[in-house]
Design an enzyme around this catalytic site. Structure first.
Site, PDB file in Angstrom:
ATOM      1  N   GLU A 191      -6.749  -1.191   8.620  1.00 57.85           N
ATOM      2  CA  GLU A 191      -6.591  -1.561   7.221  1.00 57.85           C
ATOM      3  C   GLU A 191      -7.174  -2.940   6.912  1.00 57.85           C
ATOM      4  O   GLU A 191      -7.781  -3.139   5.869  1.00 57.85           O
ATOM      5  CB  GLU A 191      -5.109  -1.513   6.831  1.00 57.85           C
ATOM      6  N   GLU A 194     -10.903  -2.545   6.775  1.00 55.11           N
ATOM      7  CA  GLU A 194     -11.342  -1.845   5.571  1.00 55.11           C
ATOM      8  C   GLU A 194     -11.235  -2.729   4.333  1.00 55.11           C
ATOM      9  O   GLU A 194     -12.135  -2.740   3.496  1.00 55.11           O
ATOM     10  CB  GLU A 194     -10.502  -0.574   5.370  1.00 55.11           C
ATOM     11  N   GLU A 195     -10.140  -3.467   4.192  1.00 52.69           N
ATOM     12  CA  GLU A 195      -9.914  -4.243   2.973  1.00 52.69           C
ATOM     13  C   GLU A 195     -10.645  -5.579   2.950  1.00 52.69           C
ATOM     14  O   GLU A 195     -11.073  -6.028   1.894  1.00 52.69           O
ATOM     15  CB  GLU A 195      -8.418  -4.477   2.764  1.00 52.69           C
TER      16      GLU A 195
END
Length: 305
Positions: A191, A194-195
């Site tokens: 995560e 990805e962010e």
């Protein structure tokens, strides 16, 4: 037409009875495997015959898994007394209880699982993001990167929750869900990448929160994880993230929103304590499941001597 069911050696076999193809589990249950489409009337006949035979064999629960291509068989199954247990993108699971007693079939998954990532660089700065959608859209609140874990094994998480509370009492946000077959540690790393485009290394679980009736009446588990950054140049995810930056931990903790909401304030205080080496979290201890050699992790502060 399906082939006859296998009958265990200690049970009487009925000669040439057309039944649905099935296997038996270790709890007196039947797992039906319908591989190809068939006429609804033929399916109903086979289903009735099969249930009759399984009743004679002393079977209890029947698990009927129908792929999306076999949706036409759902209605006749329901008419015969089956009910929905759970659904996934590619199939629907229906169940049936043969004995005339209250059923003891396990319920469907009760929790979804998310992660929030506490990532601090060598300058004592925290990786934070602002989201383009959701409840934080346009609020100006800086939050921890969050996401979901993919495919959760409920038993493991209930077991983990018990252990976590044990060690927590002994030693004194917003979230993302884990994907199927994905470990908490892996989900947290994914995560953040990805962010914010930051490569990280999992350190430990700092805390977790449980809430109820949060998503289609499901309960919710959110794990706050500490990650060590391996890169530092932010490349934000344009589709979901409005902004991302490194921010002093104190500045993050002093945001009015954080101060106002107790759960966020607790998390911020735990993160501050960890930054100052005044808090011990739960590293991931590699292990295997008790019933197979599948890789798994136990999150614990225990250290072998």
């Amino acid at each position: 037409m399906e082939s006859s069911s296998k009958v265990p050696e200690n049970e009487v076999e009925v000669d040439h009875v057309d039944m649905l193809n099935a296997s038996f589990d270790g709890y007196g249950g039947v797992i039906v495997n319908v591989k190809e489409d068939m006429d609804e009337n033929i399916f109903t006949t086979l289903l009735r015959t099969s249930i009759s035979q399984w009743r004679q064999q002393g079977k209890k629960g029947v698990w009927l898994k129908l792929t999306i291509e076999l949706v036409n068989l759902v209605k006749p199954a329901v008419k015969e007394g089956f009910w929905y247990h759970h659904a996934e993108p590619t199939y629907l699971m229906l169940v049936y209880w043969i004995p005339e007693t209250n059923h003891t079939l396990p319920p469907n998954a009760s929790h979804r699982v998310g992660v929030a990532s506490f990532v601090v660089n060598d300058k004592g700065e925290l990786l934070v993001v602002q989201e383009k959608s959701g409840v934080f859209k346009g609020t100006g609140v800086w939050k921890l990167p969050t996401g979901t874990v993919e495919e959760v094994c409920n038993f493991f998480f209930f077991f983990f929750v018990t252990l976590f509370f044990f060690f927590l009492t002994k030693n004194q946000t917003d979230q993302v869900l884990c994907s199927q077959g994905e470990d908490i540690s892996v989900a947290a790393i994914r995560e953040v990448k990805e962010e914010a485009g930051i490569d990280t290394e999992f350190v430990e679980v700092l805390a977790f929160r449980q809430s109820h009736k949060s998503f289609f009446s499901k309960s919710d588990l959110m794990f706050v994880c500490m990650l060590k950054p391996k890169s530092f140049v932010i490349e934000k995810q344009d589709s979901e993230i409005e902004a991302a930056q490194w921010m002093p931990v104190e500045e993050y903790s002093n945001q009015p929103f954080i101060k106002k909401h107790k759960s966020f304030d607790y998390i911020a205080k735990i993160c501050m304590a960890k930054k100052d080496n005044k808090y011990v979290g739960f590293p991931a201890l590699p292990t295997a499941t008790a019933t197979s050699a599948k890789k798994s992790y136990l999150y614990s502060s225990y250290q072998e001597e």
